[in-house]
Design an enzyme around this catalytic site. Structure first.
Site, short mmCIF file in Angstrom:
data_model
loop_
_atom_site.label_atom_id
_atom_site.label_comp_id
_atom_site.label_asym_id
_atom_site.label_seq_id
_atom_site.Cartn_x
_atom_site.Cartn_y
_atom_site.Cartn_z
N CYS A 84 -4.23 0.32 6.97
CA CYS A 84 -3.13 1.65 7.03
C CYS A 84 -3.41 2.33 8.15
O CYS A 84 -2.46 3.29 8.70
CB CYS A 84 -3.07 2.39 5.64
SG CYS A 84 -2.41 1.35 4.24
N HIS A 119 0.73 -1.23 -0.02
CA HIS A 119 -0.13 0.07 0.16
C HIS A 119 0.83 1.26 0.04
O HIS A 119 2.01 1.36 0.57
CB HIS A 119 -0.96 -0.10 1.11
CG HIS A 119 -2.03 -0.95 0.88
ND1 HIS A 119 -3.43 -0.42 1.13
CD2 HIS A 119 -2.24 -2.17 0.51
CE1 HIS A 119 -4.25 -1.35 0.79
NE2 HIS A 119 -3.69 -2.46 0.57
N CYS A 123 -6.82 3.39 4.23
CA CYS A 123 -7.82 2.32 4.30
C CYS A 123 -8.05 1.81 5.88
O CYS A 123 -7.04 2.11 6.62
CB CYS A 123 -7.64 1.14 3.58
SG CYS A 123 -5.93 0.13 4.30
N GLU A 158 1.07 4.28 1.27
CA GLU A 158 1.44 5.03 2.58
C GLU A 158 2.56 4.25 3.39
O GLU A 158 3.46 4.80 3.96
CB GLU A 158 0.34 5.51 3.51
CG GLU A 158 -0.67 4.47 3.60
CD GLU A 158 -1.78 4.58 2.66
OE1 GLU A 158 -1.44 4.05 1.55
OE2 GLU A 158 -2.85 4.93 2.94
#
Length: 554
Positions: free
Chosen positions: A328, A201, A264, A203
């Site tokens: 996240c 992901h 998320c 980030e």
């Protein structure tokens, strides 16, 4: 309308109509003959609206940020509905600071600068987005040069990046790392050598790029120690003081995280088009607010950990059990307690915390605050110094990104400042992509790569030479006692608030040893036969590992 009322000479001009779906049009508004402000959007109308907001924020200090809207309970004037202390004021898990209306908002013009600075580094199908910032043109040209002819890898759904500044001076803004990606590794590609990336992901990858930057800064410290007469370089760390063996971040250096959408997990579980008063909504589904959530293998979105399969085992995952990864939102909340530097670097530098988070879309201040720090602020306790609960400032870009319905790609891209190349990683295998084929070359952001760099660093820095690399990566991390104590307190806080238990990967993933690359191989190639490294004096260890890390001056 407001801009035209205040400035009758405001003139709008569409300067670009070629870009991604969320920023297809770029409009520039000129005010007072010479002040220019830019806005982007999926339509000319929305681009003009964004440009007008940017102008009003800069010239008149008029903010259209959701943090200023009364429906979120942040307006302090009066005690009516929506005012703090009123019947509809926001109430969250232990969110006393938020309700007291402390300043959690980043200045709008600075937030726009951070977001545009990151976006400008990422090419949109061979072009880069315009911005009025003072950018590092040479770096951008190099980045576009590396990506030239690779339009397929310019596709992205989520973009994240870290920006470093000195105070709020936009001219000092420097993009440290950026990344794209929305997927995690497949269970069958789990690694016993730490050579794959588990979570791709955006980030998460951007933060690993920031860790790489920290290692590079420590490398520069090594160079200064070995060659005091060499030309001075800019280093972000202070040397340890007499009462501490840890390096500290210099005064006034801030790190900002930009994400083009809400992370998320808990920060994204809300309806953006409904007035969410939170206190009066007693719908039973709202019990899931604040819950720890996990990403699901081969899927998008997250589920609460209480709905997961519980403890994950290596043989269970290989047999078909879905590999789960913490969301996240949860990982950012973890960074706000443990810092951005990770467990191993915590034995070298003091925790480094986020100063702000800037989102390109889907910022709901109450939900975002709860997700990243508010849900545990009443339960967290017993943190060993210098660890603390960090509460970063929040902001939304005036040129907000619209909902992206395109299918997310199955790869992740990462770029780090002062690096000569962009890495492209297959999100399902966690390995680098080269000419559309998988290779045995591991990413510079893998656990094994960081393990090697850590081994070299602690042998060369004078204040940490007494430390040792343990036989395995897991034991090395566990030897950082203060960090591990802070992590236990963090997990206990989630459990105390009945938000679920932090779900861990199979323990076998971290029980690998340091792999020493052959001298003829590039540093990132993985030796096929792992070499067990016993617990020895680090000077002996690193003399064998130097070839895999490179000289301190690199």
């Amino acid at each position: 309308m407001l801009l035209h009322e205040l400035f009758t000479d405001a003139h709008f001009e569409c300067v670009s109509s070629d870009g991604l779906q969320h920023s297809k049009f770029t409009v520039v508004v000129t005010v007072n003959d010479n002040q220019r402000f830019e806005g982007t959007g999926p339509s000319k109308k929305m681009a003009k609206n964004a440009a007008a907001k940017a102008a009003l924020a800069s010239i008149c200090n008029i903010s259209f940020s959701p943090l200023q809207q009364s429906k979120f309970g942040l307006i302090t004037s009066g005690a009516g509905n929506g005012a703090l202390g009123g019947p509809n004021s926001v109430s969250l898990n232990g969110d006393n600071s938020f309700k007291q209306n402390k300043n959690f908002e980043l200045p709008q013009t600075f937030a726009d600068a951070v977001g545009k600075c990151v976006s400008a580094y990422f090419p949109a199908h061979g072009t880069r987005l315009l911005s009025g910032l003072v950018l590092l043109e040479l770096v951008i040209e190099k980045f576009n040069e590396v990506m030239k002819g690779s339009d397929v890898y310019s596709r992205r759904k989520v973009l994240a990046g870290f920006v470093m500044t000195h105070g709020y001076d936009v001219k000092t803004a420097r993009v440290i790392s950026l990344a794209t990606g929305t997927k995690c590794v497949s269970g069958e590609h789990m690694s016993v050598t730490g050579s794959v990336i588990n979570d791709s992901h955006a980030e998460i990858i951007a933060r690993r790029g920031l860790m790489d930057f920290f290692y590079s800064q420590l490398d520069l410290l090594c160079q200064q120690q070995q060659s005091p007469e060499s030309a001075p370089v800019s280093i972000i760390f202070n040397k340890p003081s007499n009462d501490s063996s840890l390096y500290t971040l210099k005064e006034g250096i801030y790190f900002h995280l930009y994400i083009n959408t809400a992370p998320c997990g808990d920060a994204r579980v809300f309806s953006p088009h409904e007035n969410d008063s939170m206190d009066v909504d007693k719908h039973p589904n709202r019990k899931a607010r604040g819950q720890l959530r996990t990403k699901v293998e081969s899927g998008e979105g997250t589920i609460p950990v209480k709905s997961s399969d519980g403890i994950q085992t290596w043989d269970g995952v290989l047999q078909g059990q879905r590999l789960l990864t913490m969301s996240c939102s949860d990982k950012i909340s973890r960074w706000n307690v443990l810092g951005l530097q990770g467990s191993m670097l915590a034995s070298v530098i003091e925790p480094i915390y986020l100063h702000s988070i800037v989102l390109g879309s889907l910022l709901h201040p109450a939900h975002m605050y709860r997700a990243i720090c508010g849900r545990i602020e009443n339960a967290i306790q017993g943190l060993p110094p210098p660890y603390r609960l960090n509460k970063p400032k929040l902001a939304l870009m005036t040129s907000a990104e619209s909902r992206n319905q395109t299918k997310p790609p199955n790869f992740s891209i990462n770029w780090i400042t002062n690096s000569s190349e962009v890495e492209i990683v297959n999100s399902f295998t966690g390995k680098l992509i080269n000419n559309n084929t998988n290779t045995n070359k591991m990413s510079r952001l893998s656990k094994q790569s960081f393990y090697r760099r850590y081994a070299a660093i602690i042998a060369r820095l004078p204040s940490v030479r007494l430390r040792q690399v343990k036989p395995t990566y897991f034991e090395t991390k566990m030897s950082v006692n203060e960090y591990q104590q802070a992590k236990r307190e963090l997990f206990a806080a989630f459990s105390k608030e009945d938000l679920g238990d932090w779900l861990k990967k199979p323990i076998e993933q971290d029980q690998f040893t340091l792999i020493v690359a052959k001298e003829s191989e590039p540093p990132s190639l993985v030796s096929q036969q792992p070499q067990t490294v016993p617990t020895v004096e680090l000077s002996t260890l690193v003399s064998n590992a130097t070839s895999s890390v490179g000289n301190c001056s690199k």
